[in-house]
Design an enzyme around this catalytic site. Structure first.
Site, PDB file in Angstrom:
ATOM      1  N   THR A 124       0.853  -1.186   0.000  1.00 49.83           N
ATOM      2  CA  THR A 124       0.000   0.000   0.000  1.00 49.83           C
ATOM      3  C   THR A 124       0.894   1.243   0.000  1.00 49.83           C
ATOM      4  O   THR A 124       2.057   1.175   0.407  1.00 49.83           O
ATOM      5  CB  THR A 124      -0.964  -0.018   1.203  1.00 49.83           C
ATOM      6  OG1 THR A 124      -0.212  -0.162   2.403  1.00 49.83           O
ATOM      7  CG2 THR A 124      -1.967  -1.163   1.088  1.00 49.83           C
ATOM      8  N   THR A 184       1.509   4.467   1.543  1.00 48.38           N
ATOM      9  CA  THR A 184       2.290   5.006   2.664  1.00 48.38           C
ATOM     10  C   THR A 184       3.174   3.931   3.272  1.00 48.38           C
ATOM     11  O   THR A 184       4.325   4.183   3.632  1.00 48.38           O
ATOM     12  CB  THR A 184       1.365   5.624   3.728  1.00 48.38           C
ATOM     13  OG1 THR A 184       0.613   6.668   3.118  1.00 48.38           O
ATOM     14  CG2 THR A 184       2.144   6.181   4.902  1.00 48.38           C
ATOM     15  N   CYS A 185       2.655   2.731   3.355  1.00 49.36           N
ATOM     16  CA  CYS A 185       3.415   1.622   3.945  1.00 49.36           C
ATOM     17  C   CYS A 185       4.680   1.330   3.141  1.00 49.36           C
ATOM     18  O   CYS A 185       5.753   1.121   3.707  1.00 49.36           O
ATOM     19  CB  CYS A 185       2.536   0.379   4.027  1.00 49.36           C
ATOM     20  SG  CYS A 185       0.963   0.643   4.873  1.00 49.36           S
ATOM     21  N   SER A 186       4.550   1.330   1.820  1.00 53.02           N
ATOM     22  CA  SER A 186       5.682   1.009   0.948  1.00 53.02           C
ATOM     23  C   SER A 186       6.627   2.179   0.731  1.00 53.02           C
ATOM     24  O   SER A 186       7.833   1.982   0.585  1.00 53.02           O
ATOM     25  CB  SER A 186       5.168   0.535  -0.415  1.00 53.02           C
ATOM     26  OG  SER A 186       4.498  -0.697  -0.294  1.00 53.02           O
TER      27      SER A 186
END
Length: 164
Positions: free
Chosen positions: A51, A53-55
């Site tokens: 996803t 922001t996560c990545s």
């Protein structure tokens, strides 16, 4: 919701660090409570692998600051999401973080629910709220939970300041 002074609840997490020709090998099952015994760990949780922001921010920040965290006595850094162990391994490899950070799948949201950090994201289902925590020998010493849609307190920089 999990708070400072609580013990890390036990739940089964899955992890794969080896890959076959097409995909990760079958993930091993681990007891979260057993893995935390005798260790100082930073755990960060997020809504899902691959996803935005996560990545782009969450995982890269912890990879970039891994040496700083270890210098402060952290033994391991865990990333967890409500994904299966295969997806978490593929994502960890994509992030060039396998062997640096442990990528745990919480496929049925067992640990997420025991932490009181589940959220229902339209189109994605039950997921983990974005958070970070410091756990020392199974006892939670610090917890940072993000408000929906935010990325302000669960990052590696905040954790480093808290470990000072």
């Amino acid at each position: 919701m999990i708070k400072t002074g609580d013990h890390l609840p036990d739940a089964t997490l899955t992890e794969s660090t080896e890959f076959g020709e097409a995909c990760p090998v079958a993930p091993a099952k681990h007891s979260a409570a057993e893995l935390a015994k005798g260790k100082r760990i930073v755990v960060f949780g997020l809504p899902g692998a691959f996803t935005p922001t996560c990545s782009a921010k969450h995982v890269p920040g912890y990879v970039a600051h891994l040496g700083d965290l270890k210098a402060k006595g952290v033994d391991e850094v865990w990333c967890m999401a409500v994904n299966d162990g295969y997806v978490m391994a593929a994502w960890g490899r994509d992030q060039k973080a396998i062997g640096k950070i442990r990528f745990f799948g919480d496929g049925s949201a067992e640990l997420t629910k025991k932490l009181g950090l589940e959220t229902d994201i339209p189109g994605m289902g039950i997921r983990c709220r974005r958070f970070s925590m410091f756990v020392d020998d199974g006892v939670v010493k610090q917890v940072n939970v993000e408000e929906a849609g935010k990325f302000e307190v669960s990052n590696a920089e905040t954790m480093l300041k808290q470990l000072a």
